[in-house]
Design a protein around this motif. Structure first.
Motif, short mmCIF file in Angstrom:
data_model
loop_
_atom_site.label_atom_id
_atom_site.label_comp_id
_atom_site.label_asym_id
_atom_site.label_seq_id
_atom_site.Cartn_x
_atom_site.Cartn_y
_atom_site.Cartn_z
N GLY A 83 5.78 -6.24 -6.88
CA GLY A 83 7.15 -6.60 -6.51
C GLY A 83 7.49 -6.16 -5.10
O GLY A 83 8.13 -6.91 -4.34
N LEU A 84 7.04 -4.94 -4.74
CA LEU A 84 7.31 -4.45 -3.39
C LEU A 84 6.61 -5.31 -2.33
O LEU A 84 7.20 -5.65 -1.28
N VAL A 101 5.61 -8.44 -2.64
CA VAL A 101 6.26 -9.76 -2.57
C VAL A 101 7.57 -9.67 -1.79
O VAL A 101 7.91 -10.55 -0.99
N LEU A 102 8.34 -8.59 -2.05
CA LEU A 102 9.59 -8.41 -1.32
C LEU A 102 9.36 -8.29 0.17
O LEU A 102 10.09 -8.89 0.99
N LEU A 103 8.32 -7.53 0.56
CA LEU A 103 7.99 -7.40 1.97
C LEU A 103 7.59 -8.75 2.58
O LEU A 103 7.97 -9.08 3.71
N VAL A 131 8.58 -11.71 1.60
CA VAL A 131 9.79 -12.52 1.73
C VAL A 131 10.61 -12.07 2.93
O VAL A 131 11.10 -12.89 3.72
N ILE A 132 10.76 -10.75 3.10
CA ILE A 132 11.56 -10.23 4.22
C ILE A 132 10.92 -10.61 5.56
O ILE A 132 11.60 -11.06 6.49
#
Length: 202
Positions: free
Chosen positions: A49-50, A52-54, A56-57
């Motif tokens: 999740g982390l 993927v979040l990175l 996306v950001i």
């Protein structure tokens, strides 16, 4: 971005599978082993999740940066176009002012007419300060047009002026006030001379 997210998910699943195989669990799983696998799985999901979040950001930041760059480039093009339009307006003003010397009709825009009237005063036209200034002005226009060839929007603002003064530029070359090669961008818009009828056909 989607491809990278899929890669992260697949890599996480592979890592989880490799971790389970490497631990060589005995079946059926003991409660404590099952709990460890649960914690391991949650840790992998949290890490995934982390990541993927990175992803996306970072993708959003790149998109915003690209949008900002395109916006700045558009503003620069608009600024250059505005400056070019103002320069062309000043050029036309200066050129018409020089052509209007001695109360000549500026609408005709004919250097030959100017030279014809000067010839009555014993002036051949060569070295006339007005023509010299006009020649330098045309050389500036030719240089500006040459520099703008890679910018279609800017060149479209200059092209009508080139067409408007191409014939005068040719006349200035003929009287020796300027060199033809220095006015190449103007002279290429020079109107074609009228066809001469074949005398033998008469």
């Amino acid at each position: 971005m989607t491809t990278l997210i899929v890669f992260v998910v697949v890599a996480t699943l592979l890592l989880g599978g490799l971790g389970i195989v490497a631990s060589a669990p005995s079946w059926p799983l003991a409660p404590d082993t099952l709990a460890l696998f649960g914690v391991y799985g949650l840790a992998l999901v949290a890490a995934m999740g982390l990541v993927v979040l990175l992803v996306v950001i970072v993708a959003q930041q790149r998109h915003q940066q690209q949008t900002l760059i395109e916006s700045l480039a558009g503003q620069q093009r608009q600024q250059r176009s505005l400056e070019t339009a103002q320069l062309m307006e000043r050029f036309v003003h200066q050129a018409e002012m020089l052509l209007a010397k001695d109360s000549l009709d500026p609408n005709k825009r004919s250097v030959q007419r100017c030279l014809g009237l000067d010839a009555l005063r014993g002036n051949s036209g060569r070295g006339d300060p007005n023509y010299h200034r006009l020649a330098r002005l045309f050389e500036w226009l030719a240089d500006t047009a040459d520099e703008a060839r890679n910018d279609p929007a800017q060149y479209r603002l200059i092209e009508p002026i080139l067409r408007q003064y191409a014939e005068i530029a040719d006349q200035l070359c003929r009287v020796g006030e300027v060199q033809a090669e220095r006015l190449a961008p103007l002279l290429q818009f020079q109107p074609s001379p009228p066809a001469i009828a074949d005398e033998s056909a008469l």
